[in-house]
Design a protein around this motif. Sequence first.
Motif, PDB file in Angstrom:
ATOM      1  N   ILE A 231      59.758 -15.095  28.906  1.00  0.00           N
ATOM      2  CA  ILE A 231      59.666 -16.593  28.473  1.00  0.00           C
ATOM      3  C   ILE A 231      60.466 -17.651  29.452  1.00  0.00           C
ATOM      4  O   ILE A 231      61.557 -17.278  29.770  1.00  0.00           O
ATOM      5  CB  ILE A 231      60.140 -17.052  26.911  1.00  0.00           C
ATOM      6  N   ASP A 232      59.880 -18.510  29.930  1.00  0.00           N
ATOM      7  CA  ASP A 232      60.342 -19.245  30.843  1.00  0.00           C
ATOM      8  C   ASP A 232      60.328 -20.709  30.149  1.00  0.00           C
ATOM      9  O   ASP A 232      59.386 -21.586  30.023  1.00  0.00           O
ATOM     10  CB  ASP A 232      59.616 -19.553  32.187  1.00  0.00           C
ATOM     11  N   ASN A 233      61.555 -21.081  29.362  1.00  0.00           N
ATOM     12  CA  ASN A 233      61.664 -22.167  28.444  1.00  0.00           C
ATOM     13  C   ASN A 233      62.053 -23.328  28.967  1.00  0.00           C
ATOM     14  O   ASN A 233      63.143 -23.504  29.393  1.00  0.00           O
ATOM     15  CB  ASN A 233      62.355 -21.671  27.252  1.00  0.00           C
ATOM     16  N   ARG A 234      61.040 -24.559  29.124  1.00  0.00           N
ATOM     17  CA  ARG A 234      61.460 -25.736  29.707  1.00  0.00           C
ATOM     18  C   ARG A 234      61.246 -26.787  28.540  1.00  0.00           C
ATOM     19  O   ARG A 234      61.139 -28.022  29.016  1.00  0.00           O
ATOM     20  CB  ARG A 234      60.818 -26.052  30.863  1.00  0.00           C
ATOM     21  N   VAL A 235      61.240 -26.423  27.427  1.00  0.00           N
ATOM     22  CA  VAL A 235      60.954 -27.264  26.160  1.00  0.00           C
ATOM     23  C   VAL A 235      62.339 -28.040  25.647  1.00  0.00           C
ATOM     24  O   VAL A 235      63.312 -27.305  25.494  1.00  0.00           O
ATOM     25  CB  VAL A 235      60.401 -26.754  25.153  1.00  0.00           C
ATOM     26  N   GLU A 236      62.314 -29.278  25.707  1.00  0.00           N
ATOM     27  CA  GLU A 236      63.774 -30.012  25.097  1.00  0.00           C
ATOM     28  C   GLU A 236      63.669 -30.460  23.835  1.00  0.00           C
ATOM     29  O   GLU A 236      62.462 -30.809  23.355  1.00  0.00           O
ATOM     30  CB  GLU A 236      64.040 -31.267  26.374  1.00  0.00           C
TER      31      GLU A 236
END
Length: 479
Positions: A208-213
């Motif tokens: 998972i490449d998580n860029r959610v803020e």
Amino acid sequence: MCRRLSKLLLFLACLLPVTAQASGFTQLGRLADKGFLISAEARLIDEGTVLGAIEADRQLSPASVTKSYLAAAALDRWGPQHRFTTRLLAESRPDGDGVLSGDLILDGGGDPALTTEDLWRLVQRLHQAGVREVEGRLLVSQWRFGPVECITTDRCQARDRTANAYSALLSSAGVNYGSWCVSVAPGAASGQPARVTGCDSQAAILEIDNRVETRPDNSGTELRAERITRNGHDVMVLSGQISTNARPRDIYRGSSDPADQMARTLLAMLDQAGIAVRGGVETTLAEPPAGARSLAEVEGKPLQELLLRVMNYSNNFMADILALNLVETPRADLRLGGAAIEAFVAGIPDHGPVTLLSGSGLTTENRTSARGANALLESMFHRPSLFPSFVATLQSPGNGVMRFIRRGSPTFQHHVMLKTGTLNQPVAVRAVSGYFRTRSGRWGVFTALVNGTGSTPYLSWSEVLDPLSVDLERMIDNH
């Protein structure tokens, strides 16, 4: 004089455009004036009386109305109560310590609705059989079919990346409709990254490449997700924002390799059940050895339940998996699946030509006519052992799961059962096919196929369903 005038009027009527001849489809027929191609027919089953027709033999794309053909062919082949079985096999039995020598083989049975819940039951049954350790490998066998050649743009692109679940690739060893699922929840405080986990396991299965803020309460949730293939492995790339008081959101995206997805998911479940696999995990095209015996197995849902999902939600993965199962030889592809459905259609009286390259309708080359689709519907009506299961897969506009069909008068909403089909590329396609009941209780069949051209790039559902509902309401009220 009057006789000559009557003949002249009859001759002139033959020269009128399609819209003027569209007896019974006066409203729908107006789309022809805008450049759309139409094939439409409605008729009563008991007498065969045609209530309306526009170019009823014209061959057009049916889009997901193709699934009606798939449903009929599947019921004809297997019957409503057929179940697909998934098995765990081995050439040995566990010893007194629960150690299984050799490989553990998952025999992909082509169940189009196999989920992690089913896999968990399968693993539990393996545990009940006494297995605690596998000395060899976990082999996931997709010998029946898979990886299946992609023949549509969406599926071919999904080998590298996809932002949807409907274009999932195909395998007889697929799970969860060929799609990964991740759950996105807010972080502990505003400004922190969101918490992202897999939907099916506490252990990380998918990268998972998580860029959610995480943002403050009530600031809104906007999530974007794309599954990409990076260095031969699937990665879910997530971006956007989620409010601190938002509920977790599940996101589904098609995997690049359903058999590999199965292998990694099953391995994680075996680990959670305390069953260690020492030899790693692989996928294979080889059929399980003749001497392999079943250690655990799980049966899927009855076919009639599968078809409810296929038709109500127009599930492309399930439809094409069922079509591939219709092929009796290993290494099936979609063209062979379509040919198996065509062979079934060849036995329907008065159907006429049909071209099917898939069971889902994603293939834009599929072709049939309104008269042919109605012949299919009528043939199923006259099969009392199959008709209840078949007609149950259709939706009533008044209470169907697809809200866009909730249009028209109460007569249309509650006297009609239908399947819809939609394509937007390379041309717009809006197709509708199903049954209606008249005011006197008589059964009828109807099909309306509307295809765009290069000069008619867009067609909304309201432009088709609104006039069609008026035309069908008149037929229902008049009979």
